[in-house]
Design a protein around this motif. Structure first.
Motif, mmCIF file in Angstrom:
data_model
loop_
_atom_site.group_PDB
_atom_site.id
_atom_site.type_symbol
_atom_site.label_atom_id
_atom_site.label_comp_id
_atom_site.label_asym_id
_atom_site.label_seq_id
_atom_site.Cartn_x
_atom_site.Cartn_y
_atom_site.Cartn_z
ATOM 1 N N GLU A 115 48.893 19.936 28.419
ATOM 2 C CA GLU A 115 49.668 21.136 28.115
ATOM 3 C C GLU A 115 50.320 21.645 29.393
ATOM 4 O O GLU A 115 49.651 21.903 30.377
ATOM 5 C CB GLU A 115 48.764 22.220 27.540
ATOM 6 N N TRP A 126 55.069 25.272 26.028
ATOM 7 C CA TRP A 126 54.822 26.335 25.049
ATOM 8 C C TRP A 126 55.991 27.299 24.915
ATOM 9 O O TRP A 126 56.118 27.979 23.906
ATOM 10 C CB TRP A 126 53.527 27.076 25.385
ATOM 11 N N THR A 149 53.810 26.164 14.895
ATOM 12 C CA THR A 149 53.056 25.173 15.663
ATOM 13 C C THR A 149 52.025 25.854 16.550
ATOM 14 O O THR A 149 50.873 25.416 16.634
ATOM 15 C CB THR A 149 54.014 24.311 16.506
ATOM 16 N N LYS A 150 52.420 26.946 17.225
ATOM 17 C CA LYS A 150 51.472 27.691 18.054
ATOM 18 C C LYS A 150 50.311 28.226 17.221
ATOM 19 O O LYS A 150 49.148 28.103 17.610
ATOM 20 C CB LYS A 150 52.177 28.849 18.758
ATOM 21 N N ASP A 183 49.212 27.144 14.285
ATOM 22 C CA ASP A 183 48.378 26.031 13.807
ATOM 23 C C ASP A 183 47.449 25.543 14.914
ATOM 24 O O ASP A 183 46.287 25.227 14.680
ATOM 25 C CB ASP A 183 49.245 24.874 13.306
ATOM 26 N N TYR A 184 47.979 25.472 16.133
ATOM 27 C CA TYR A 184 47.164 25.027 17.271
ATOM 28 C C TYR A 184 46.009 25.992 17.510
ATOM 29 O O TYR A 184 44.869 25.579 17.694
ATOM 30 C CB TYR A 184 48.040 24.908 18.517
ATOM 31 N N GLU A 185 46.298 27.284 17.504
ATOM 32 C CA GLU A 185 45.257 28.287 17.745
ATOM 33 C C GLU A 185 44.185 28.207 16.665
ATOM 34 O O GLU A 185 42.992 28.306 16.953
ATOM 35 C CB GLU A 185 45.845 29.693 17.805
ATOM 36 N N SER A 216 43.324 25.538 14.933
ATOM 37 C CA SER A 216 42.580 24.284 15.065
ATOM 38 C C SER A 216 41.479 24.391 16.112
ATOM 39 O O SER A 216 40.474 23.726 16.022
ATOM 40 C CB SER A 216 43.519 23.127 15.399
ATOM 41 N N ARG A 217 41.675 25.238 17.117
ATOM 42 C CA ARG A 217 40.657 25.407 18.164
ATOM 43 C C ARG A 217 39.430 26.135 17.655
ATOM 44 O O ARG A 217 38.368 26.033 18.225
ATOM 45 C CB ARG A 217 41.245 26.143 19.364
#
Length: 160
Positions: A138, A143, A150-151, A153-155, A157-158
């Motif tokens: 990253e 970003w 996308t941001k 979804d990423y957050e 997934s963590r």
């Protein structure tokens, strides 16, 4: 990698992934009930001109990677019975040969022994160690150009 030896102890410093292993070389055995850690419990002794590092109690969440073929796709899990033997032999003033044997009767049919790897001891006097960060590549600039979905979804997934 840098090896630092003093009477009774060896430190193995590794730039990637920034680990420090403190290994007694004073002849002590492994504890009867060692604490399980990612680096395991190591002891070392000399066999002639070969330093033998013996490791047990390696956390089962660790995977054996870069053994045989490099890369995570060739990694395998291990059991609590895994036993790793590393051999460092100074073959000349400028070279060290390294070989690893992995024993794990619950996972491997027979012990795995790597091909010997020869490392040079010559180091550029201008060489510096760098900091390694596991950030999934990253970059801050990345970003700035990523859409909100996308941001988000990423957050999410963590948190899984």
């Amino acid at each position: 990698m840098e090896l630092v030896q003093l009477p009774g102890v060896l430190w193995i410093l590794t730039e990637f992934p920034q680990t420090i292993r403190r290994i007694p070389t004073d002849g002590r055995p492994h504890p009867k009930d060692p604490d399980v850690t990612f680096d395991g419990d190591s002891t070392a002794h000399w066999e002639g001109d070969t330093l033998v590092v013996d490791t047990i109690a390696i956390d089962e969440r660790m995977r054996n990677i870069s053994v045989g073929k490099t890369g995570d796709a060739n990694a395998w899990l291990h059991s609590d019975k895994e036993h790793v033997i590393e051999r460092f032999t100074r073959t000349s003033k400028n070279y060290v040969t390294y070989q690893i044997t992995v024993e794990d009767p619950a996972v491997l049919v027979k012990p795995f022994t790597s091909a010997p790897h020869t490392w040079t001891l010559a180091q550029d006097p201008n060489d510096v160690w760098t900091e390694y960060l596991c950030t999934a590549n990253e970059e801050p600039e990345f970003w700035k150009n990523v859409d909100k979905k996308t941001k988000d979804d990423y957050e999410k997934s963590r948190d899984r």
